[in-house]
Scaffold this motif. Structure first.
Motif, short mmCIF file in Angstrom:
data_model
loop_
_atom_site.label_atom_id
_atom_site.label_comp_id
_atom_site.label_asym_id
_atom_site.label_seq_id
_atom_site.Cartn_x
_atom_site.Cartn_y
_atom_site.Cartn_z
N CYS A 24 -0.97 -3.32 9.89
CA CYS A 24 -0.42 -4.54 9.28
C CYS A 24 1.09 -4.68 9.43
N GLY A 25 1.78 -3.63 9.86
CA GLY A 25 3.22 -3.70 10.06
C GLY A 25 4.06 -3.36 8.84
N THR A 26 3.43 -3.16 7.68
CA THR A 26 4.16 -2.79 6.47
C THR A 26 4.73 -1.38 6.63
N PRO A 27 5.97 -1.13 6.19
CA PRO A 27 6.52 0.23 6.32
C PRO A 27 5.68 1.27 5.55
N VAL A 28 5.44 2.36 6.21
CA VAL A 28 4.68 3.46 5.61
C VAL A 28 5.53 4.12 4.53
N LYS A 29 4.91 4.49 3.42
CA LYS A 29 5.61 5.15 2.33
C LYS A 29 5.19 6.61 2.21
N PHE A 56 1.32 10.39 2.73
CA PHE A 56 1.81 9.17 3.36
C PHE A 56 0.74 8.09 3.28
N TYR A 57 1.18 6.83 3.10
CA TYR A 57 0.21 5.76 2.96
C TYR A 57 0.84 4.41 3.27
N CYS A 58 -0.02 3.44 3.53
CA CYS A 58 0.42 2.06 3.71
C CYS A 58 0.16 1.32 2.41
N PRO A 59 1.19 0.77 1.76
CA PRO A 59 1.00 0.09 0.48
C PRO A 59 0.20 -1.20 0.57
N ARG A 60 0.00 -1.70 1.76
CA ARG A 60 -0.80 -2.92 1.91
C ARG A 60 -2.26 -2.60 2.28
#
Length: 280
Positions: free
Chosen positions: A258-263, A273-277
């Motif tokens: 989705c392009g959201t920055p990984v946190k 590590f995860y994608c918040p979206r």
């Protein structure tokens, strides 16, 4: 730390190279790596002299070498351990902990820079207690959604259910072999945030997670594991799965979906590590 795919890669690559070849001698250069071993360091050389390895198996993150008389060598690679095949006459590697000499000029080097791994020697028929403490093998045919659901929801598992799902997957008494890298990757594929309490992960999500664990482990094995720093295959080459990682080690980089920055979040002293979206 080498996880299931890295250890499985070592096992598969060592089998055709060392099985059924007579051992000439063996040396233990770092006796402190021999831990909880029924056979002591003073007997290390005699334990192997004139014998042959006839099988090599993996259980969780452990390697189990079996000799032709039923004796067994148990090995855990810890954070920085590795086995490498060499030829007699090759220079000795740094951090050499034990070495095994075979007929035909073959040599097996065991290195461990931080010496956080372990070795143990067992006579024929001896029980290996640490293996009894390990949980389900995620690549066994019987492991599936119902297995994972039962493990997380099992009677007596209240302490497990209040923990976050990511450190729960690292519990070797629950699932053997899954570590930090593949827990993060499996949770991403299943769409589950690593910090969610296990008690709040519903049956539908757990049923997605079981095949996600298996898929990421199998894909990592096909890529010969993941190399960041220390892990190497038995011929010295790196694993190649790092190129396929979706979230692990990619803090601030765009999610591949989705392009959201990984946190990144720290859970139980370990980075997840995860994608918040993509993950809820």
């Amino acid at each position: 730390m080498p996880e299931l795919p890295e250890v499985e890669t070592v096992v598969r690559e060592l089998r055709p190279r060392i099985l059924d070849i007579p051992l000439i001698s063996a040396e233990l250069l770092r006796p402190d790596l021999l831990k909880a071993s029924p056979v002591g360091a003073e007997s290390f050389a005699d334990f192997f002299r004139g014998r042959r390895f006839i099988s090599l198996e993996r259980r969780g993150k452990f390697l189990i070498f079996t000799l032709d008389d039923g004796r067994r060598l148990l090995a855990h690679l810890g954070m920085t351990g590795a086995f490498a095949v060499a030829c007699e006459g090759d220079s000795q590697p740094a951090h050499l902990c034990s070495v095994y000499h075979f007929t035909g000029g073959l040599r097996l080097d065991h290195v461990d820079a931080r010496r956080l791994g372990r070795l143990a020697l067992y006579p024929p028929g001896a029980d290996i207690p640490v293996l009894r403490l390990l949980g389900a093998e995620p690549l066994d045919p019987g492991f599936g959604p119902d297995t994972l659901l039962a493990l997380v929801r099992s009677r007596g598992g209240a302490a497990r259910r209040v923990r976050a799902i990511h450190p729960l997957l690292l519990d070797q008494s629950l699932i053997a072999g899954v570590g930090n890298i593949y827990a993060s990757e499996a949770l991403f594929r299943a769409g589950i945030r690593p910090q969610r309490r296990a008690s709040r992960v519903g049956p539908a999500s757990l049923r997605r997670l079981a095949p996600a664990i298996q898929e990421v482990l199998r894909e990592a094995i096909r890529a010969s594991g993941t190399t960041f720093d220390d892990y190497r295959r038995v011929d010295g080459r790196p694993g190649e799965f790092a190129l396929q990682l979706n979230v692990y080690g990619r803090e601030g980089q765009p999610c591949r979906v989705c392009g959201t920055p990984v946190k990144r979040i720290v859970l139980g002293g370990r980075s997840a590590f995860y994608c918040p979206r993509c993950q809820k």
